[in-house]
Scaffold this motif. Structure first.
Motif, PDB file in Angstrom:
ATOM      1  N   VAL A   1    -107.201  98.999 131.333  1.00 36.45           N
ATOM      2  CA  VAL A   1    -106.229  99.646 130.450  1.00 36.45           C
ATOM      3  C   VAL A   1    -106.334  99.073 129.028  1.00 36.45           C
ATOM      4  O   VAL A   1    -106.300  99.818 128.033  1.00 36.45           O
ATOM      5  CB  VAL A   1    -104.793  99.449 130.998  1.00 36.45           C
ATOM      6  N   GLY A   2    -106.492  97.748 128.924  1.00 36.98           N
ATOM      7  CA  GLY A   2    -106.613  97.091 127.614  1.00 36.98           C
ATOM      8  C   GLY A   2    -107.816  97.593 126.849  1.00 36.98           C
ATOM      9  O   GLY A   2    -107.733  97.912 125.650  1.00 36.98           O
ATOM     10  N   VAL A   3    -108.954  97.699 127.519  1.00 39.96           N
ATOM     11  CA  VAL A   3    -110.181  98.166 126.870  1.00 39.96           C
ATOM     12  C   VAL A   3    -110.043  99.640 126.473  1.00 39.96           C
ATOM     13  O   VAL A   3    -110.459 100.042 125.375  1.00 39.96           O
ATOM     14  CB  VAL A   3    -111.391  97.967 127.818  1.00 39.96           C
ATOM     15  N   ALA A   4    -109.433 100.426 127.352  1.00 37.63           N
ATOM     16  CA  ALA A   4    -109.226 101.841 127.028  1.00 37.63           C
ATOM     17  C   ALA A   4    -108.337 101.976 125.785  1.00 37.63           C
ATOM     18  O   ALA A   4    -108.562 102.861 124.934  1.00 37.63           O
ATOM     19  CB  ALA A   4    -108.593 102.556 128.223  1.00 37.63           C
ATOM     20  N   GLY A   5    -107.340 101.084 125.663  1.00 35.57           N
ATOM     21  CA  GLY A   5    -106.456 101.108 124.493  1.00 35.57           C
ATOM     22  C   GLY A   5    -107.227 100.864 123.206  1.00 35.57           C
ATOM     23  O   GLY A   5    -107.014 101.540 122.192  1.00 35.57           O
ATOM     24  N   VAL A   6    -108.144  99.912 123.246  1.00 34.01           N
ATOM     25  CA  VAL A   6    -108.977  99.632 122.066  1.00 34.01           C
ATOM     26  C   VAL A   6    -109.822 100.867 121.732  1.00 34.01           C
ATOM     27  O   VAL A   6    -110.015 101.213 120.558  1.00 34.01           O
ATOM     28  CB  VAL A   6    -109.881  98.408 122.335  1.00 34.01           C
ATOM     29  N   GLY A   7    -110.294 101.539 122.796  1.00 37.64           N
ATOM     30  CA  GLY A   7    -111.132 102.719 122.591  1.00 37.64           C
ATOM     31  C   GLY A   7    -110.425 103.839 121.849  1.00 37.64           C
ATOM     32  O   GLY A   7    -111.059 104.625 121.134  1.00 37.64           O
ATOM     33  N   ILE A   8    -109.100 103.931 121.988  1.00 34.08           N
ATOM     34  CA  ILE A   8    -108.361 105.002 121.290  1.00 34.08           C
ATOM     35  C   ILE A   8    -107.673 104.480 120.025  1.00 34.08           C
ATOM     36  O   ILE A   8    -106.785 105.128 119.476  1.00 34.08           O
ATOM     37  CB  ILE A   8    -107.311 105.644 122.228  1.00 34.08           C
ATOM     38  N   GLY A   9    -108.078 103.259 119.611  1.00 28.55           N
ATOM     39  CA  GLY A   9    -107.599 102.746 118.328  1.00 28.55           C
ATOM     40  C   GLY A   9    -106.417 101.808 118.397  1.00 28.55           C
ATOM     41  O   GLY A   9    -105.916 101.364 117.360  1.00 28.55           O
ATOM     42  N   LEU A  10    -105.924 101.498 119.590  1.00 27.86           N
ATOM     43  CA  LEU A  10    -104.780 100.572 119.718  1.00 27.86           C
ATOM     44  C   LEU A  10    -105.316  99.157 119.967  1.00 27.86           C
ATOM     45  O   LEU A  10    -105.442  98.709 121.107  1.00 27.86           O
ATOM     46  CB  LEU A  10    -103.867 101.024 120.871  1.00 27.86           C
ATOM     47  N   TRP A  11    -105.648  98.467 118.880  1.00 27.59           N
ATOM     48  CA  TRP A  11    -106.320  97.168 118.996  1.00 27.59           C
ATOM     49  C   TRP A  11    -105.491  96.148 119.772  1.00 27.59           C
ATOM     50  O   TRP A  11    -106.021  95.287 120.464  1.00 27.59           O
ATOM     51  CB  TRP A  11    -106.635  96.606 117.601  1.00 27.59           C
ATOM     52  N   TRP A  12    -104.131  96.233 119.651  1.00 31.31           N
ATOM     53  CA  TRP A  12    -103.257  95.241 120.283  1.00 31.31           C
ATOM     54  C   TRP A  12    -103.188  95.400 121.805  1.00 31.31           C
ATOM     55  O   TRP A  12    -102.717  94.515 122.522  1.00 31.31           O
ATOM     56  CB  TRP A  12    -101.850  95.326 119.686  1.00 31.31           C
ATOM     57  N   PHE A  13    -103.652  96.538 122.319  1.00 28.06           N
ATOM     58  CA  PHE A  13    -103.652  96.753 123.767  1.00 28.06           C
ATOM     59  C   PHE A  13    -104.446  95.663 124.487  1.00 28.06           C
ATOM     60  O   PHE A  13    -104.086  95.226 125.578  1.00 28.06           O
ATOM     61  CB  PHE A  13    -104.271  98.130 124.078  1.00 28.06           C
ATOM     62  N   ASP A  14    -105.546  95.262 123.861  1.00 24.53           N
ATOM     63  CA  ASP A  14    -106.439  94.266 124.480  1.00 24.53           C
ATOM     64  C   ASP A  14    -105.725  92.925 124.653  1.00 24.53           C
ATOM     65  O   ASP A  14    -105.715  92.342 125.737  1.00 24.53           O
ATOM     66  CB  ASP A  14    -107.683  94.097 123.606  1.00 24.53           C
ATOM     67  N   SER A  15    -105.094  92.442 123.568  1.00 20.23           N
ATOM     68  CA  SER A  15    -104.384  91.156 123.649  1.00 20.23           C
ATOM     69  C   SER A  15    -103.157  91.258 124.549  1.00 20.23           C
ATOM     70  O   SER A  15    -102.822  90.312 125.279  1.00 20.23           O
ATOM     71  CB  SER A  15    -103.954  90.703 122.247  1.00 20.23           C
ATOM     72  N   ALA A  16    -102.481  92.430 124.492  1.00 19.20           N
ATOM     73  CA  ALA A  16    -101.299  92.615 125.343  1.00 19.20           C
ATOM     74  C   ALA A  16    -101.693  92.565 126.827  1.00 19.20           C
ATOM     75  O   ALA A  16    -100.999  91.948 127.656  1.00 19.20           O
ATOM     76  CB  ALA A  16    -100.625  93.938 125.009  1.00 19.20           C
ATOM     77  N   ALA A  17    -102.823  93.201 127.166  1.00 20.57           N
ATOM     78  CA  ALA A  17    -103.304  93.161 128.562  1.00 20.57           C
ATOM     79  C   ALA A  17    -103.671  91.734 128.969  1.00 20.57           C
ATOM     80  O   ALA A  17    -103.391  91.296 130.083  1.00 20.57           O
ATOM     81  CB  ALA A  17    -104.506  94.089 128.716  1.00 20.57           C
ATOM     82  N   ALA A  18    -104.298  91.006 128.010  1.00 24.76           N
ATOM     83  CA  ALA A  18    -104.669  89.612 128.296  1.00 24.76           C
ATOM     84  C   ALA A  18    -103.427  88.761 128.550  1.00 24.76           C
ATOM     85  O   ALA A  18    -103.400  87.905 129.443  1.00 24.76           O
ATOM     86  CB  ALA A  18    -105.480  89.037 127.129  1.00 24.76           C
ATOM     87  N   LEU A  19    -102.367  89.021 127.747  1.00 21.94           N
ATOM     88  CA  LEU A  19    -101.105  88.284 127.945  1.00 21.94           C
ATOM     89  C   LEU A  19    -100.494  88.590 129.313  1.00 21.94           C
ATOM     90  O   LEU A  19     -99.982  87.700 129.995  1.00 21.94           O
ATOM     91  CB  LEU A  19    -100.107  88.648 126.847  1.00 21.94           C
TER      92      LEU A  19
END
Length: 330
Positions: free
Chosen positions: A187-205
């Motif tokens: 989900v985090g990587v998919a978020g980055v793919g659609i331009g939501l850069w913070w999705f990646d860090s949020a998923a990591a958290l």
């Protein structure tokens, strides 16, 4: 086995233990494949980094289980008169400390990336002559490795209850974290793919929080067991019912006026101190005491080592139906 030698596991439990060992080796083989695949598509994603470290940590519980099991096989000696079953508790604590430490590190690492606005870059790779966004490979790998932990974890949970093994239970819990981590990373990587850069860090958290929670919960349970907390069920949700069963059995004997027990967890098995108040203050014969001891052992395979002590009145700190309210809050 001599009359007063410590009781070992039954043939049925030994067979269950072999199933658990096979499952742990399967887990280790699966994890070896998983960490390799995730490492190959890691990129600069914080979520993928957290997932990879989480997978590396997943090696600890099965390895701790196999080592602890080997140690518990040793016979009791004069230097270790209670045997080596506490190796299970030590392995449980080692697994929990590793999880807690890594969960804390990952929360700080992922949180700092979110606070500083660190935009992850997910590049491209050339695959069979075609340029492919690396994120697709990340998502594909994470979804592929999400399913097996669900199946393996359920099997381990059943065996953990059957064997009263808390390392195996922690491992099954870790398998649950594994599939959640895999889905969260995708989900985090998919978020980055659609331009939501913070999705990646949020998923990591999210993944880091899951690791930390597992670590703290298991560490609390392991420390309390090593501090001789009264025996709890394999998932530490409630006091183990064997204490009540032992009390009921002892109170049912013709020569016993009252009885109370204290039970501590030695790993797979329990050590029991049973206090009995004889009727009319008469000291019971050795034959009666031995018969009562054998009866207690026959009640549950976990009753590994038991002492029966005749007393005038029950000690304060024993499991007794005479103090139900106090026991509920302690």
């Amino acid at each position: 086995m001599g009359k007063y030698e410590l009781r070992e596991l039954s043939e049925e439990k030994e067979a269950t233990l072999k199933q658990a060992v096979r499952l742990e080796w399967i887990t280790i083989a699966f994890l070896a494949v998983t960490v390799t695949l995730v490492f190959l598509v890691l990129g600069n994603s914080q979520a993928m980094k957290a997932a990879w470290i989480e997978d590396m940590l997943s090696f600890i519980p099965p390895i701790a289980f196999l080592i602890a099991l080997r140690i518990t096989r040793r016979k009791a000696t004069i230097r270790h008169p209670y045997g080596y079953h506490r190796a299970v508790g030590v392995g449980h604590l080692v697994s929990a400390v590793a999880l807690t430490t890594m969960g804390t590190f990952l929360i700080i690492d992922s949180g700092s990336g979110l606070v500083t606005g660190d935009h992850p870059s997910i590049g491209t790779v050339v695959l069979f002559g075609n340029v492919v966004w690396l994120g697709w490979l990340m998502i594909g790998v994470m979804l592929l490795i999400a399913v097996p932990p669900v199946i393996i974890g359920r099997k381990k949970m059943k065996l953990a209850e059957d064997l009263h093994d808390k390392i195996l239970y922690a491992d099954a819990d870790m398998n649950k974290a594994d599939w959640m981590t895999a889905v969260g990373s995708a989900v985090g990587v998919a978020g980055v793919g659609i331009g939501l850069w913070w999705f990646d860090s949020a998923a990591a958290l999210f993944i880091s929080g899951s690791i930390l929670w597992d670590g703290l919960r298991n560490m609390k349970a392991a420390v309390l067991d090593l501090m001789d907390e009264r025996a709890m069920t394999f998932d530490d949700r409630r006091p183990h019912p064997v204490a009540g069963q032992l009390q009921d059995y002892l109170r049912g004997l013709r020569w016993v006026r009252d009885a109370g027990v204290r039970v501590r967890d030695e790993g797979h098995v329990f050590q029991v101190d049973a206090f009995v108040v004889p009727k009319f203050g008469r000291t019971p014969s050795l034959r009666r005491l031995d018969k009562a001891r054998q009866g207690c052992i026959a009640l549950d395979w976990r009753v590994h080592d038991i002492l029966i002590v005749p007393v005038d009145e029950l000690p304060e700190m024993v499991e007794s139906a005479r103090h139900p309210e106090r026991e509920r809050h302690e």
